[in-house]
Each structure stands twice: as structure tokens, then as C-alpha cells.
Design a protein around this motif. Structure first.
Motif, PDB file in Angstrom:
ATOM      1  N   SER A  37       0.862  -1.173   0.000  1.00 17.87           N
ATOM      2  CA  SER A  37       0.000   0.000   0.000  1.00 17.87           C
ATOM      3  C   SER A  37       0.900   1.225   0.000  1.00 17.87           C
ATOM      4  O   SER A  37       1.823   1.324   0.806  1.00 17.87           O
ATOM      5  N   ILE A  38       0.645   2.135  -0.895  1.00 21.55           N
ATOM      6  CA  ILE A  38       1.463   3.342  -0.979  1.00 21.55           C
ATOM      7  C   ILE A  38       0.864   4.394  -0.051  1.00 21.55           C
ATOM      8  O   ILE A  38      -0.306   4.733  -0.154  1.00 21.55           O
ATOM      9  N   SER A  39       1.696   4.870   0.855  1.00 24.44           N
ATOM     10  CA  SER A  39       1.264   5.869   1.825  1.00 24.44           C
ATOM     11  C   SER A  39       1.360   7.270   1.233  1.00 24.44           C
ATOM     12  O   SER A  39       2.077   7.500   0.261  1.00 24.44           O
ATOM     13  N   ALA A  40       0.668   8.177   1.868  1.00 24.83           N
ATOM     14  CA  ALA A  40       0.772   9.598   1.542  1.00 24.83           C
ATOM     15  C   ALA A  40       1.572  10.264   2.659  1.00 24.83           C
ATOM     16  O   ALA A  40       1.528   9.826   3.811  1.00 24.83           O
ATOM     17  N   THR A  41       2.305  11.309   2.321  1.00 28.91           N
ATOM     18  CA  THR A  41       3.078  12.040   3.325  1.00 28.91           C
ATOM     19  C   THR A  41       3.235  13.503   2.919  1.00 28.91           C
ATOM     20  O   THR A  41       3.156  13.830   1.737  1.00 28.91           O
ATOM     21  N   THR A  42       3.489  14.325   3.925  1.00 27.79           N
ATOM     22  CA  THR A  42       3.796  15.730   3.665  1.00 27.79           C
ATOM     23  C   THR A  42       5.301  15.987   3.713  1.00 27.79           C
ATOM     24  O   THR A  42       5.730  17.109   3.464  1.00 27.79           O
ATOM     25  N   ARG A  43       6.110  14.961   4.029  1.00 24.87           N
ATOM     26  CA  ARG A  43       7.556  15.193   4.055  1.00 24.87           C
ATOM     27  C   ARG A  43       8.087  15.305   2.630  1.00 24.87           C
ATOM     28  O   ARG A  43       7.467  14.851   1.676  1.00 24.87           O
ATOM     29  N   GLN A  44       9.251  15.905   2.504  1.00 20.28           N
ATOM     30  CA  GLN A  44       9.871  16.065   1.197  1.00 20.28           C
ATOM     31  C   GLN A  44      10.421  14.725   0.709  1.00 20.28           C
ATOM     32  O   GLN A  44      10.895  13.920   1.511  1.00 20.28           O
ATOM     33  N   PRO A  45      10.378  14.483  -0.594  1.00 21.63           N
ATOM     34  CA  PRO A  45      10.940  13.232  -1.119  1.00 21.63           C
ATOM     35  C   PRO A  45      12.439  13.139  -0.846  1.00 21.63           C
ATOM     36  O   PRO A  45      13.153  14.132  -0.910  1.00 21.63           O
ATOM     37  N   ARG A  46      12.884  11.928  -0.527  1.00 19.10           N
ATOM     38  CA  ARG A  46      14.321  11.672  -0.402  1.00 19.10           C
ATOM     39  C   ARG A  46      14.865  11.415  -1.805  1.00 19.10           C
ATOM     40  O   ARG A  46      14.110  11.075  -2.718  1.00 19.10           O
ATOM     41  N   PRO A  47      16.177  11.540  -1.991  1.00 21.24           N
ATOM     42  CA  PRO A  47      16.753  11.287  -3.315  1.00 21.24           C
ATOM     43  C   PRO A  47      16.340   9.907  -3.836  1.00 21.24           C
ATOM     44  O   PRO A  47      16.429   8.910  -3.126  1.00 21.24           O
ATOM     45  N   GLY A  48      15.849   9.875  -5.072  1.00 26.01           N
ATOM     46  CA  GLY A  48      15.454   8.623  -5.712  1.00 26.01           C
ATOM     47  C   GLY A  48      14.011   8.215  -5.489  1.00 26.01           C
ATOM     48  O   GLY A  48      13.516   7.308  -6.161  1.00 26.01           O
ATOM     49  N   GLU A  49      13.305   8.850  -4.551  1.00 26.61           N
ATOM     50  CA  GLU A  49      11.902   8.504  -4.315  1.00 26.61           C
ATOM     51  C   GLU A  49      11.029   9.078  -5.430  1.00 26.61           C
ATOM     52  O   GLU A  49      11.259  10.193  -5.895  1.00 26.61           O
ATOM     53  N   VAL A  50      10.036   8.284  -5.821  1.00 29.71           N
ATOM     54  CA  VAL A  50       9.174   8.642  -6.952  1.00 29.71           C
ATOM     55  C   VAL A  50       7.729   8.775  -6.484  1.00 29.71           C
ATOM     56  O   VAL A  50       7.219   7.902  -5.779  1.00 29.71           O
ATOM     57  N   GLU A  51       7.070   9.845  -6.908  1.00 27.19           N
ATOM     58  CA  GLU A  51       5.656  10.096  -6.614  1.00 27.19           C
ATOM     59  C   GLU A  51       4.808   8.931  -7.128  1.00 27.19           C
ATOM     60  O   GLU A  51       4.967   8.481  -8.259  1.00 27.19           O
ATOM     61  N   GLY A  52       3.944   8.404  -6.244  1.00 23.62           N
ATOM     62  CA  GLY A  52       3.054   7.318  -6.629  1.00 23.62           C
ATOM     63  C   GLY A  52       3.698   5.942  -6.593  1.00 23.62           C
ATOM     64  O   GLY A  52       3.015   4.945  -6.787  1.00 23.62           O
ATOM     65  N   VAL A  53       4.994   5.881  -6.371  1.00 25.62           N
ATOM     66  CA  VAL A  53       5.705   4.609  -6.249  1.00 25.62           C
ATOM     67  C   VAL A  53       6.136   4.407  -4.800  1.00 25.62           C
ATOM     68  O   VAL A  53       5.804   3.413  -4.175  1.00 25.62           O
ATOM     69  N   ASN A  54       6.872   5.393  -4.268  1.00 25.74           N
ATOM     70  CA  ASN A  54       7.315   5.320  -2.881  1.00 25.74           C
ATOM     71  C   ASN A  54       6.274   5.921  -1.936  1.00 25.74           C
ATOM     72  O   ASN A  54       6.003   5.358  -0.881  1.00 25.74           O
ATOM     73  N   TYR A  55       5.738   7.060  -2.305  1.00 21.49           N
ATOM     74  CA  TYR A  55       4.724   7.778  -1.536  1.00 21.49           C
ATOM     75  C   TYR A  55       3.891   8.612  -2.493  1.00 21.49           C
ATOM     76  O   TYR A  55       4.307   8.892  -3.621  1.00 21.49           O
ATOM     77  N   PHE A  56       2.742   9.055  -1.991  1.00 22.94           N
ATOM     78  CA  PHE A  56       2.030  10.164  -2.605  1.00 22.94           C
ATOM     79  C   PHE A  56       2.452  11.382  -1.791  1.00 22.94           C
ATOM     80  O   PHE A  56       2.162  11.456  -0.597  1.00 22.94           O
ATOM     81  N   PHE A  57       3.174  12.304  -2.396  1.00 27.22           N
ATOM     82  CA  PHE A  57       3.673  13.479  -1.684  1.00 27.22           C
ATOM     83  C   PHE A  57       2.635  14.588  -1.786  1.00 27.22           C
ATOM     84  O   PHE A  57       2.341  15.081  -2.878  1.00 27.22           O
TER      85      PHE A  57
END
Length: 188
Positions: A37-57
């Protein structure tokens, strides 16, 4: 698994830096029937993290709207940021018979337990607090203040480990994965 059989919800939690993500990634590689399950977060993406893959930012306003509209299965504020699980996708996957992994923080795991008491709840522990601190430092993404805050939170989280169905110390990667597999697939 028959299509008419309900799936399984697996909740994996533990302190920041304990290796939850690494363990989950290995499980997903070895068992394609598992879905994250992909979580949503308000934190900034870390290097290499992709929207909709690692988190919904999300920005803070959009996240708070999702809270108000009850669109999240669980949510929590952790280390100054919001984290949460979009509800609709998880429920649909379980109805379709899929095994869904939630990799979430303690407060979220507690909320899920209230809504899904049948969920398999697993707590990942570090070998020691000193090792946990080293893992957080090795990320190279946290300030000294953030490291101290995460370690303080970790102590409180570790105190809650007995609330979970299973506790696994992430000291030896292969052993930790084998224990997870045995818990998720008990008849294998």
C-alpha cells in the motif's frame, strides 16, 4: 487463492531506521502476490523517491482535506510531517483477495488494528538503540536535531512492541525475511 476469498492485511511497523523498507522490498521481490500500500506524506521526497511509487507526496493543506473527508485508513503526525494510508485502494485490494502490506508508523498501526482486528501486525526491532542510531546517521539525510528526535520517538515505539502479533529483530537480514515469510505464509 480463490478470487472470492478475502485477502490479508499485513501491518509492518517499527522505529524509523530499523529497516522496514528494506525488509518489505525483499518480500515484494520474492513474493509477487504481495502488494505494498502506498502511503501519503507531507515530508519532502528523499533522493530517488518517486511520486506514486514510494509515496504520494501531498502538501499540508491537501493532506488535511483528506483527513476531513475520511479518505485515509489511518494517519499520524510523525517528526513534524503527516503520514497516512489512502483507504479506498487498500479495501478494494483486500476484497479482490490480495495480500496488502502496510509499512506504517506506530500510531497508524494502532488505528488500523481498531478497523481491521484480523490484520497480521508485525513489529520490527533494531538489534540495539546504538545500531539504530548508526543506521539513521548512515542515511545522511537527518540533522542532529532530527536524529535525537527520531531516537526519542524510537524508545517510546519500542515500548509498545508487545501490542503486536509478532516481533522480529532486524539483525540478520535473511533470518528476518524468513521469519516474515513464515508469518505471512504459515502453510508454506
Amino acid at each position: 487463492m480463490p478470487a472470492n476469498q478475502l485477502g490479508k492485511l499485513i501491518v509492518i511497523t517499527g522505529p524509523s531506521g530499523v529497516g522496514k523498507g528494506t525488509l518489505v522490498n525483499f518480500l515484494l521481490q520474492r513474493h509477487p502476490q504481495l502488494k505494498l500500500s502506498i502511503s501519503a506524506t507531507t515530508r519532502q521526497p528523499r533522493p530517488g523517491e518517486v511520486e506514486g511509487v514510494n509515496y504520494f507526496f501531498l502538501n499540508k493543506k491537501d493532506f488535511e482535506t483528506a483527513i476531513l473527508n475520511q479518505e485515509l485508513l489511518e494517519w499520524a503526525e510523525y517528526a513534524g510531517n503527516y503520514y497516512g494510508t489512502p483507504k479506498a485502494g487498500v479495501i478494494e485490494e483486500i476484497k479482490q483477495g490480495n495480500y496488502i502490506i502496510l509499512e506504517i508508523e506506530l500510531a497508524g498501526a494502532r488505528s488500523v488494528a481498531d478497523l481491521f482486528p484480523e490484520a497480521l501486525r508485525i513489529f520490527i526491532l533494531p538489534p540495539s538503540i546504538e545500531e539504530l542510531e548508526q543506521r539513521i546517521r548512515n542515511r545522511g539525510t537527518n540533522t542532529e536535531e532530527s536524529i535525537a528526535n527520531r531516537l526519542e520517538i524510537a524508545q517510546k515505539e519500542i515500548a509498545a512492541r508487545d501490542e503486536f502479533d509478532l516481533q522480529i529483530v532486524n539483525d540478520d537480514l535473511e533470518q528476518a525475511i524468513a521469519l516474515l515469510e513464515a508469518a505471512i505464509f504459515p502453510s508454506s
